[in-house]
Scaffold this active site. Structure first.
Site, short mmCIF file in Angstrom:
data_model
loop_
_atom_site.label_atom_id
_atom_site.label_comp_id
_atom_site.label_asym_id
_atom_site.label_seq_id
_atom_site.Cartn_x
_atom_site.Cartn_y
_atom_site.Cartn_z
N ILE A 32 0.78 -1.18 -0.04
CA ILE A 32 -0.03 0.08 -0.16
C ILE A 32 0.90 1.46 0.05
O ILE A 32 0.79 2.18 -0.71
CB ILE A 32 -0.86 0.04 1.19
CG1 ILE A 32 -1.84 -1.16 1.05
CG2 ILE A 32 -1.72 1.30 1.34
CD1 ILE A 32 -2.64 -1.51 2.50
N ASP A 64 11.10 3.35 4.94
CA ASP A 64 10.97 2.19 4.89
C ASP A 64 12.46 1.41 5.69
O ASP A 64 13.40 1.79 5.39
CB ASP A 64 10.65 1.47 3.65
CG ASP A 64 9.79 0.14 4.02
OD1 ASP A 64 8.58 0.16 3.67
OD2 ASP A 64 10.49 -1.04 4.40
N ASP A 109 14.29 2.50 10.36
CA ASP A 109 13.33 1.69 11.25
C ASP A 109 12.55 2.62 11.96
O ASP A 109 12.86 3.45 12.67
CB ASP A 109 14.11 0.85 12.23
CG ASP A 109 13.34 0.05 12.96
OD1 ASP A 109 12.09 -0.08 13.10
OD2 ASP A 109 13.90 -1.15 13.70
N SER A 156 -7.03 -0.65 10.23
CA SER A 156 -7.50 -1.91 9.50
C SER A 156 -8.96 -2.30 10.24
O SER A 156 -9.43 -1.82 11.23
CB SER A 156 -6.65 -3.04 10.18
OG SER A 156 -7.17 -4.48 9.95
N TYR A 174 -2.52 -7.79 16.93
CA TYR A 174 -2.74 -7.02 15.91
C TYR A 174 -3.79 -6.19 15.80
O TYR A 174 -3.68 -4.85 15.77
CB TYR A 174 -2.69 -7.77 14.48
CG TYR A 174 -2.70 -7.23 13.62
CD1 TYR A 174 -1.75 -6.40 13.00
CD2 TYR A 174 -4.14 -6.94 12.63
CE1 TYR A 174 -1.85 -5.91 11.75
CE2 TYR A 174 -4.25 -6.48 11.32
CZ TYR A 174 -3.00 -5.62 11.09
OH TYR A 174 -3.15 -4.94 10.02
N LYS A 195 -3.93 -1.84 15.99
CA LYS A 195 -5.23 -1.05 14.99
C LYS A 195 -5.86 -0.43 15.74
O LYS A 195 -6.32 0.81 15.44
CB LYS A 195 -5.55 -2.06 13.89
CG LYS A 195 -4.49 -2.57 12.96
CD LYS A 195 -3.55 -1.37 12.44
CE LYS A 195 -2.64 -1.93 11.44
NZ LYS A 195 -2.09 -0.83 10.74
N VAL A 216 -5.97 -7.05 1.79
CA VAL A 216 -5.41 -6.19 0.53
C VAL A 216 -4.20 -7.22 -0.18
O VAL A 216 -3.73 -7.80 0.58
CB VAL A 216 -4.84 -4.87 0.81
CG1 VAL A 216 -4.55 -4.13 -0.25
CG2 VAL A 216 -5.85 -4.09 1.90
N1 LIG Z 1 -2.75 -6.21 3.27
C1 LIG Z 1 -3.54 -6.26 4.17
O1 LIG Z 1 -4.66 -7.08 3.97
C2 LIG Z 1 -3.87 -4.98 4.97
C3 LIG Z 1 -4.98 -5.17 5.76
C4 LIG Z 1 -5.42 -4.23 6.70
C5 LIG Z 1 -4.41 -3.21 6.92
N2 LIG Z 1 -3.32 -3.23 6.33
C6 LIG Z 1 -2.28 -2.40 6.82
O2 LIG Z 1 -1.79 -1.73 5.67
C7 LIG Z 1 -0.46 -0.99 5.97
C8 LIG Z 1 0.32 -1.62 5.03
O3 LIG Z 1 0.32 -2.88 4.65
P1 LIG Z 1 0.65 -3.80 3.46
O4 LIG Z 1 -0.22 -4.77 3.26
O5 LIG Z 1 1.03 -2.80 2.39
O6 LIG Z 1 2.15 -4.54 3.98
P2 LIG Z 1 3.65 -4.87 3.37
O7 LIG Z 1 4.21 -5.72 4.26
O8 LIG Z 1 3.54 -5.16 1.94
O9 LIG Z 1 4.32 -3.41 3.58
C9 LIG Z 1 4.68 -2.84 4.71
C10 LIG Z 1 5.95 -2.01 4.67
O10 LIG Z 1 6.28 -1.56 5.99
C11 LIG Z 1 7.71 -1.77 6.20
N3 LIG Z 1 7.96 -2.21 7.64
C12 LIG Z 1 7.61 -2.78 8.28
N4 LIG Z 1 8.13 -2.73 9.49
C13 LIG Z 1 8.88 -1.52 9.64
C14 LIG Z 1 9.84 -0.91 10.36
N5 LIG Z 1 9.87 -0.96 11.48
N6 LIG Z 1 10.23 0.48 9.95
C15 LIG Z 1 10.19 0.80 8.68
N7 LIG Z 1 9.19 0.36 7.93
C16 LIG Z 1 8.64 -0.91 8.31
C17 LIG Z 1 8.05 -3.07 5.30
O11 LIG Z 1 9.18 -3.02 5.01
C18 LIG Z 1 7.14 -2.92 4.11
O12 LIG Z 1 7.64 -2.31 3.01
C19 LIG Z 1 -0.04 -1.59 7.22
O13 LIG Z 1 -0.34 -0.55 8.28
C20 LIG Z 1 -1.16 -2.89 7.66
O14 LIG Z 1 -1.33 -3.10 8.91
C21 LIG Z 1 -3.00 -4.22 5.50
#
Ligand SMILES: NC(=O)c1ccc[n+]([C@@H]2O[C@H](COP(=O)([O-])OP(=O)(O)OC[C@H]3O[C@@H](n4cnc5c(N)ncnc54)[C@H](O)[C@@H]3O)[C@@H](O)[C@H]2O)c1
Length: 252
Positions: free
Chosen positions: A24, A43, A62, A140, A153, A157, A186
Site C-alpha cells: 500500500i 522504510d 526503522d 484496519s 494486531y 489497530k 488487501v
Molecule cells: N494487506 C492487508 O490485507 C492489510 C489489511 C489491513 C490493514 N493493512 C495495513 O496496511 C498497511 C500496509 O500494509 P501492506 O499490506 O502494504 O504491508 P507490506 O508488508 O506489503 O508493507 C509494509 C511495509 O512496511 C515496512 N515496515 C515494516 N516494519 C517496519 C519498520 N519497523 N520500519 C520501517 N518500515 C517498516 C515493510 O518493510 C514494508 O515495506 C499496514 O499498516 C497494515 O497493517 C494491510
C-alpha cells in the site's frame, strides 16, 4: 467547484510516508507524486531506494527507532520547505491465537505498529499546523470489529483508530485534519506471507474471500486512492473519520 480528489492537489506540497517500499505504501507514493506531492519515503527495507528521484527522497530507517520520526520530518522540511501530509502506514501483521501469543509478541507489535504512529504524529504536528496539513493513518478492519486470532494486531489497530479520533479533535481548531483508512484484506505480500504461514493456505484464502462481499481482496492502489482522497483539499470537511476500504466487510 472544488478540485477533484484525484486531480493534482498542488505542485509544492510535501509528504512523509512510512512503509513505502512495497504494498500500500508504495502505491501511496505513486499516487501522491501524481497529485503533485514531493515525498520522503521511509522504510526499513533498502528496496525503498528504488523510489529515488522524481520528487521522492527515500529514507532507509526503522520506524521503531526514536530518532526516525524527527529525522524524516526534518528531511521533508529542509528539502521541500514544508510538510503537508503524514501517512503512517508501516506495520507488521500477527495472526496467532492468544494462548500462543507471548509478552514479547505484544511488546514488539506495539513497538512497530503503535508507538511510531504516536511519535511521527508528535514530530510532524508543528509543521502540519504551519501548513494546515493533515495526517492519514493506516488502520484496519481488525481495529473496528473482532477477527479471530488477531488479538494483539487488532489491539494495535484499535489504538491507531483511537489516536486518529483523539488528534482530530485536539487539532481541529488549529487546521490539521486527522483521518484513517481501515482496509479489509488487501492483495499485498503482507497478506500472502500471512497466508503462506497458515496450515492450509487455500482454505485460508477461501475464508478471506467469503468474508468480503465484493468477493475479492482490495488492491493496494484502491487503498492508496482512499488515502490520497482523505488528504485532498476537497476533503477539508472530513476529520476524525475511519474510512473502510474493505469490499463491504464491516457492513455485513
Ligand atoms: N494487506 C492487508 O490485507 C492489510 C489489511 C489491513 C490493514 N493493512 C495495513 O496496511 C498497511 C500496509 O500494509 P501492506 O499490506 O502494504 O504491508 P507490506 O508488508 O506489503 O508493507 C509494509 C511495509 O512496511 C515496512 N515496515 C515494516 N516494519 C517496519 C519498520 N519497523 N520500519 C520501517 N518500515 C517498516 C515493510 O518493510 C514494508 O515495506 C499496514 O499498516 C497494515 O497493517 C494491510
Amino acid at each position: 467547484m472544488e478540485p477533484d480528489a484525484m486531480e493534482p492537489h498542488a505542485m509544492e506540497l510535501s509528504a512523509v510516508v512510512t512503509g513505502a517500499a512495497r504494498g500500500i505504501g508504495r502505491d501511496v507514493v505513486t499516487r501522491l507524486r501524481a497529485a503533485g506531492y514531493r515525498v520522503v519515503a521511509v522504510d526499513i527495507s533498502p528496496d525503498v531506494t528504488s523510489l529515488a528521484g522524481d520528487g521522492v527522497l527515500p529514507m532507509v530507517a526503522d520506524v521503531t527507532s526514536a530518532a526516525t520520526p524527527t529525522e524524516a520530518v526534518a528531511l521533508a522540511v529542509s528539502s521541500f520547505g514544508r510538510l503537508d501530509l503524514l501517512v503512517n502506514n508501516a506495520a507488521r501483521f500477527l495472526r496467532r491465537p492468544i494462548l500462543e501469543t507471548s509478552d514479547d509478541d505484544f511488546d514488539s507489535l506495539f513497538a512497530t505498529n503503535v508507538r511510531p504512529v504516536f511519535r511521527f504524529a508528535r514530530a510532524a504536528l508543528p509543521a502540519l499546523v504551519e501548513s494546515r496539513g493533515c495526517i492519514v493513518n493506516t488502520a484496519s478492519i481488525s481495529g473496528l470489529i473482532g477477527v479471530p486470532n488477531q488479538s494483539v494486531y487488532a489491539m494495535t489497530k484499535g489504538a491507531i483508530v483511537q489516536l486518529t479520533r483523539q488528534l482530530a479533535i485536539e487539532y481541529a481548531a488549529r487546521g490539521v485534519r486527522v483521518n484513517a483508512v481501515a482496509p479489509g484484506a488487501v492483495d499485498t505480500e503482507f497478506m500472502a506471507e500471512a497466508r503462506a504461514a497458515d496450515p492450509d493456505p487455500g482454505a485460508s484464502l477461501a475464508v478471506t474471500l467469503a468474508n468480503h462481499p465484493i468477493g475479492r481482496m482490495s488492491t493496494p492502489d484502491e487503498v492508496a486512492r482512499a488515502i490520497v482522497f482523505l488528504a485532498a483539499p476537497g476533503s477539508a470537511g472530513i476529520t476524525g473519520t475511519i474510512l473502510s476500504v474493505d469490499g463491504g466487510y464491516v457492513a455485513r
